[in-house]
Design an enzyme around this catalytic site. Structure first.
Site, mmCIF file in Angstrom:
data_model
loop_
_atom_site.group_PDB
_atom_site.id
_atom_site.type_symbol
_atom_site.label_atom_id
_atom_site.label_comp_id
_atom_site.label_asym_id
_atom_site.label_seq_id
_atom_site.Cartn_x
_atom_site.Cartn_y
_atom_site.Cartn_z
ATOM 1 N N ASP A 27 11.836 -8.590 2.734
ATOM 2 C CA ASP A 27 12.099 -7.633 3.793
ATOM 3 C C ASP A 27 13.376 -6.910 3.382
ATOM 4 O OD1 ASP A 27 11.779 -6.260 6.154
ATOM 5 O OD2 ASP A 27 11.587 -8.049 7.404
ATOM 6 N N HIS A 72 16.991 -7.571 12.115
ATOM 7 C CA HIS A 72 17.715 -6.335 11.816
ATOM 8 C C HIS A 72 19.153 -6.424 12.302
ATOM 9 C CE1 HIS A 72 13.492 -5.008 11.816
ATOM 10 N NE2 HIS A 72 13.871 -4.055 11.007
ATOM 11 N N ARG A 105 6.041 5.786 10.921
ATOM 12 C CA ARG A 105 7.047 6.616 10.261
ATOM 13 C C ARG A 105 6.623 8.083 10.155
ATOM 14 N NH1 ARG A 105 10.409 2.612 11.269
ATOM 15 N NH2 ARG A 105 10.485 0.976 9.686
ATOM 16 N N ASP A 160 5.907 2.275 6.344
ATOM 17 C CA ASP A 160 5.509 1.405 7.456
ATOM 18 C C ASP A 160 4.742 2.252 8.462
ATOM 19 O OD1 ASP A 160 7.053 -1.271 7.071
ATOM 20 O OD2 ASP A 160 8.607 0.239 6.806
#
Length: 422
Positions: free
Chosen positions: A350, A279, A173, A165
């Site tokens: 995801d 998340h 990242r 990502d």
């Protein structure tokens, strides 16, 4: 996709399905619903998902599940291989015909790269790919990071997708570490404000070159979500403008990535809107279908028309499409993506490690239902549990092997397009 953290724990069972948009069509969708009902009814036993086989059921950890797991690490079907999976000139169908069931199921997983033993795990589980996170770069030099990727590729029977990502802005990242780049890549909004779409294009090309040197062949970008409200969770990661302008942004990035042969990922289908962070829990989107058709779908359509390789499906429950299951686990949402938007490439979940899924269904059930829903790639952390679960589900008839073949054919076609299969 964002960070996932913490060990997997005991998870709750999902609800029964009650879609409110047009019903699924065809026997396959009906089969999915039957399998879902069986998973839901059995999860309450406390022993995890129970796989229904005729009149018998086998729990994860039982002899039948252990048998499935054992096939992963070089069982009889793998030990007898006398030729490599891929030779120069092989077609996708030729490669697929050579593959064992364990090899095919493994190809459906793009997993969080472990900090230790990554090359060995890639070979043992026949992994389709790794996705790299901060910890894979934090204490490395660019040379060391590239060598880590090369070691994994050398160990794999088939070349791996290697993803990251690197969106720019709040999600970087790699470029956030000075050893890799003097300054982190800028956000889409910052780029546009500085130089319009020309700056967006130049950034995309530079980012591709940056990632290629490290052995990365898929960037999980661009973000296609339409958000104009700074209070939205997704706003800082989005283009921050209306649907038409966001569509132009997406088209610009995907075309630039395609020029460099970098795999692109449109996310987070069917559009994040103003939903909460999945998340940390389940998010429910109650907007009407017309609002998706008129706005959220436009950037995804633009990306698909520009040749995007992968579409990532979110964990939001989108009530107007499927009021009972997260989009990533919903056959109806995948049907909309395939039939209404005309996408023929690879779909990926995801991260199945997010709380938005873990609060909904257990670890094994999430993987099985993700396959039944129509995902080709499963992005996850718990692959050492979830790969055996999917393998057992296929062996026991819960997941048709034709569904696996369909997914793996798309994955191999993508690898061929990216130059990984010659």
């Amino acid at each position: 996709m964002g960070e996932s953290k913490g060990p997997a724990g005991k998870l709750t069972a999902g609800k029964r399905r009650a879609a409110c948009e047009p019903a699924e069509k065809g026997g396959f969708a009906a089969g999915c619903c039957v399998a879902l009902l069986l998973i839901t009814l059995c999860a309450a036993t406390g022993g995890g998902v129970l796989w229904y086989v005729g009149r018998t059921m086998a729990q994860p950890g039982s002899a039948s599940m252990q048998g499935a797991s054992g096939a992963l690490g070089g069982g009889a079907e793998d030990a007898g291989r006398q030729e490599p999976l891929f030779r120069e000139g092989d077609t996708v169908d030729t490669v697929l015909a050579k593959m064992t069931l364990a090899e095919k199921v493994g190809q459906m997983f793009i997993v969080r790269c472990p900090e230790q033993g990554a090359a060995e795990k890639a070979a043992e589980y026949h992994l389709g790919g790794y996705i790299l996170f901060r910890e894979n770069f934090e204490e490395k030099t660019p040379v060391q990071a590239a060598e880590m990727v090369r070691a994994c590729q050398a160990a794999a029977a088939l070349p791996m997708l290697v993803g990251v990502d690197e969106e720019g802005g709040t999600v970087n990242r790699i470029s956030g570490y000075p050893a890799f780049r003097d300054t982190p890549f800028a956000s889409p909004q910052e780029l546009y404000q500085a130089g319009g779409f020309d700056a967006v294009r130049e950034d995309a090309l530079e980012k591709c070159a940056f990632l290629e040197k490290l052995g990365v062949n898929v960037n999980f970008a661009p973000v296609c979500d339409v958000s104009t409200d700074p209070e939205d969770f997704i706003y800082k990661r989005s283009f921050g403008r209306n649907a038409a302008e966001t569509a132009q942004y997406v088209r610009t990035v995907v075309e630039a990535m395609g020029e460099r042969g970098m795999g692109s990922v449109l996310k987070h289908f069917p559009g994040y809107g103003n939903n909460a962070d999945t998340h940390t829990g389940i998010a429910v989107d109650d907007r009407p279908y017309d609002s998706f058709a008129a706005s959220d779908f436009l950037p995804f359509r633009a990306g698909i028309e520009a040749g995007a390789d992968i579409v990532l499906v979110s964990h939001n429950i989108v009530s107007c499409m499927d009021s009972a299951y997260p989009a990533s686990l919903s056959p109806r949402v995948h049907e909309i993506l395939r039939e209404d938007l005309g996408f023929t490439g690879v779909t990926v979940t995801d991260d199945l490690y997010m709380d938005g899924i873990r609060d909904f269904v257990d670890v094994e059930g999430a993987a099985v239902q993700a396959v039944l829903a129509g995902n080709d790639l499963l992005c996850c952390t718990d692959f050492e549990v979830q790969i055996p679960a999917v393998l057992a589900a296929v062996e026991q008839g819960v997941v048709p092997e034709a569904r696996v073949d369909e997914a793996v054919r798309r994955i191999l076609t993508l690898k061929q397009k990216l130059g990984l299969l010659g």
